[in-house]
Write an enzyme that holds these catalytic residues in place. Structure first.
Site, mmCIF file in Angstrom:
data_model
loop_
_atom_site.group_PDB
_atom_site.id
_atom_site.type_symbol
_atom_site.label_atom_id
_atom_site.label_comp_id
_atom_site.label_asym_id
_atom_site.label_seq_id
_atom_site.Cartn_x
_atom_site.Cartn_y
_atom_site.Cartn_z
ATOM 1 N N HIS A 1 -3.303 0.949 -5.463
ATOM 2 C CA HIS A 1 -4.065 -0.258 -5.801
ATOM 3 C C HIS A 1 -5.249 -0.343 -4.835
ATOM 4 C CE1 HIS A 1 -2.062 -1.897 -2.308
ATOM 5 N NE2 HIS A 1 -0.889 -1.620 -2.851
ATOM 6 N N HIS B 1 -4.793 0.558 -1.140
ATOM 7 C CA HIS B 1 -4.802 1.989 -0.788
ATOM 8 C C HIS B 1 -6.232 2.538 -0.809
ATOM 9 C CE1 HIS B 1 -0.648 1.655 -2.640
ATOM 10 N NE2 HIS B 1 -0.383 2.191 -1.482
ATOM 11 N N GLU C 1 -2.522 -2.659 7.584
ATOM 12 C CA GLU C 1 -1.933 -3.649 8.489
ATOM 13 C C GLU C 1 -0.950 -4.558 7.760
ATOM 14 O OE1 GLU C 1 -5.410 -5.487 10.159
ATOM 15 O OE2 GLU C 1 -5.731 -3.823 11.561
ATOM 16 N N ASP D 1 1.690 -3.618 6.404
ATOM 17 C CA ASP D 1 2.984 -3.165 6.934
ATOM 18 C C ASP D 1 2.857 -3.124 8.452
ATOM 19 O OD1 ASP D 1 4.402 -2.547 4.376
ATOM 20 O OD2 ASP D 1 2.686 -1.237 4.132
ATOM 21 N N SER E 1 2.219 -2.455 -4.179
ATOM 22 C CA SER E 1 2.715 -1.798 -5.391
ATOM 23 C C SER E 1 3.853 -2.605 -6.004
ATOM 24 C CB SER E 1 3.224 -0.396 -5.056
ATOM 25 O OG SER E 1 2.179 0.352 -4.492
HETATM 26 O O1 PAF Z 1 3.522 2.615 3.523
HETATM 27 C C1 PAF Z 1 3.920 3.530 2.782
HETATM 28 O O2 PAF Z 1 3.508 3.678 1.639
HETATM 29 C C2 PAF Z 1 5.007 4.473 3.305
HETATM 30 O O3 PAF Z 1 5.914 3.810 4.108
HETATM 31 C C3 PAF Z 1 4.442 5.718 3.995
HETATM 32 C C4 PAF Z 1 3.663 5.352 5.262
HETATM 33 C C5 PAF Z 1 3.541 6.480 3.049
HETATM 34 C C6 PAF Z 1 5.584 6.645 4.428
HETATM 35 O O4 PAF Z 1 6.331 7.079 3.321
#
Ligand code: PAF
Length: 282
Positions: A34, A37, A150, A152, A188
């Site tokens: 999305h 990303h 950020e 996450d 997502s």
């Molecule tokens: O944030 C994510 O999409 C996942 O945790 C990552 C960093 C790609 C690891 O699988």
């Protein structure tokens, strides 16, 4: 833009770029891309000559009752989005490529302290899975920099610490959360929400903002504030996982001496678990 599935092919292509003295930026993802990303890809394209986006739904970071099987896999759509965002290469390995000896026999990386509490409590083993796969991606791609959202917040802290402790020569770059117009953090997992749930979801960010404003105004009774915020989330119809107020660096419960504070929230709407956070500098 090329897509490769094998590590051998990936390494051969990257060797060519390195011979031309190109720098490499990595954006690790699990696909179903999305705008959040895409903003990471754009940031990587500013920082490096070549951008590699990895797409791998990492089984090691999902708990037994989580959404590994239903996690959306949308490679064709993802490739279209990446093509217009300045991405150079997509690396979409199979689980066998990443875990050739199987999950149970794979070496795992445990990152102490910052992995604990918050999502670390609700999702045991999750950050072990994240740290393990990201370390493997760092070794597979050997990027000069890697960009993570950020949104996450705890994951970013875990990855920074893992890269530092394992002396990985990579610059870990955090990128701001991208939000819908009503404040909901792009994710997502938002696609799992029913219309009714989607209408309620922005309340997470509203409560984070309202609580951070109280801290900016001088309140330091963090435990009470967190409890009140958690109650407000429950009153709005969410099932609270946690609402925590923490030191932004250590992720330990905030104390009045802390200058940088992060509010972290996780809550369920139906079966969908949403997370968000906001940081305050006092
Ligand atoms: O944030 C994510 O999409 C996942 O945790 C990552 C960093 C790609 C690891 O699988």
């Amino acid at each position: 833009m090329r897509t490769v599935h094998s590590l051998k092919e990936l390494r051969a292509i990257l060797r060519g770029y390195r011979q031309q003295e190109k720098t490499i930026g990595l954006v690790p993802t699990m696909g179903n891309l999305h705008e959040g990303h895409i903003s990471l890809v754009r940031k990587a394209a500013e920082a490096a000559d070549i951008v590699v986006t990895s797409i791998f739904v990492n089984p090691l970071q999902f708990g037994a009752n989580e959404d590994l099987d239903t996690y959306p896999r949308t490679l064709i759509e993802d490739q279209d989005k990446l093509r217009t965002a300045g991405n150079t290469l997509v690396f979409a390995p199979s689980a066998d490529e990443v875990y050739p000896d199987g999950l149970a026999r794979h070496t795992r990386i445990i990152v102490p302290e910052v992995s604990e509490g918050h999502c670390g409590t609700s999702r045991p083993g999750h950050f072990e899975g994240v740290a393990t796969v990201v370390a493997a991606l760092f070794n597979m791609i050997q990027p000069d920099c890697a960009v993570f959202g950020e949104k996450d917040f705890q994951q970013l802290a875990v990855i920074r610490k893992m890269a530092k402790d394992l002396m990985v020569p990579v610059e870990v770059i955090g990128a701001p959360t991208i939000r819908e117009d009503d404040g909901l953090a792009k994710s997502s997992r938002n696609s799992y929400l029913s219309d009714e749930e989607r209408a309620i979801a922005p309340v997470i960010y509203q409560i984070l903002e309202a609580t951070s404003a109280k801290i900016a105004d001088g309140r330091e009774d963090f435990e009470t504030l967190a409890q009140e915020a958690g109650n407000s989330l429950s009153d709005a119809g969410l099932r609270l996982d946690y609402f925590n107020i923490a030191n932004s660096q250590t992720l330990k419960p905030a104390v009045p001496e802390d200058r940088e504070i992060t509010l972290l929230a996780a809550a369920f709407l139906g079966t969908t678990r949403l997370i968000d956070n906001i940081s305050v500098i006092r």
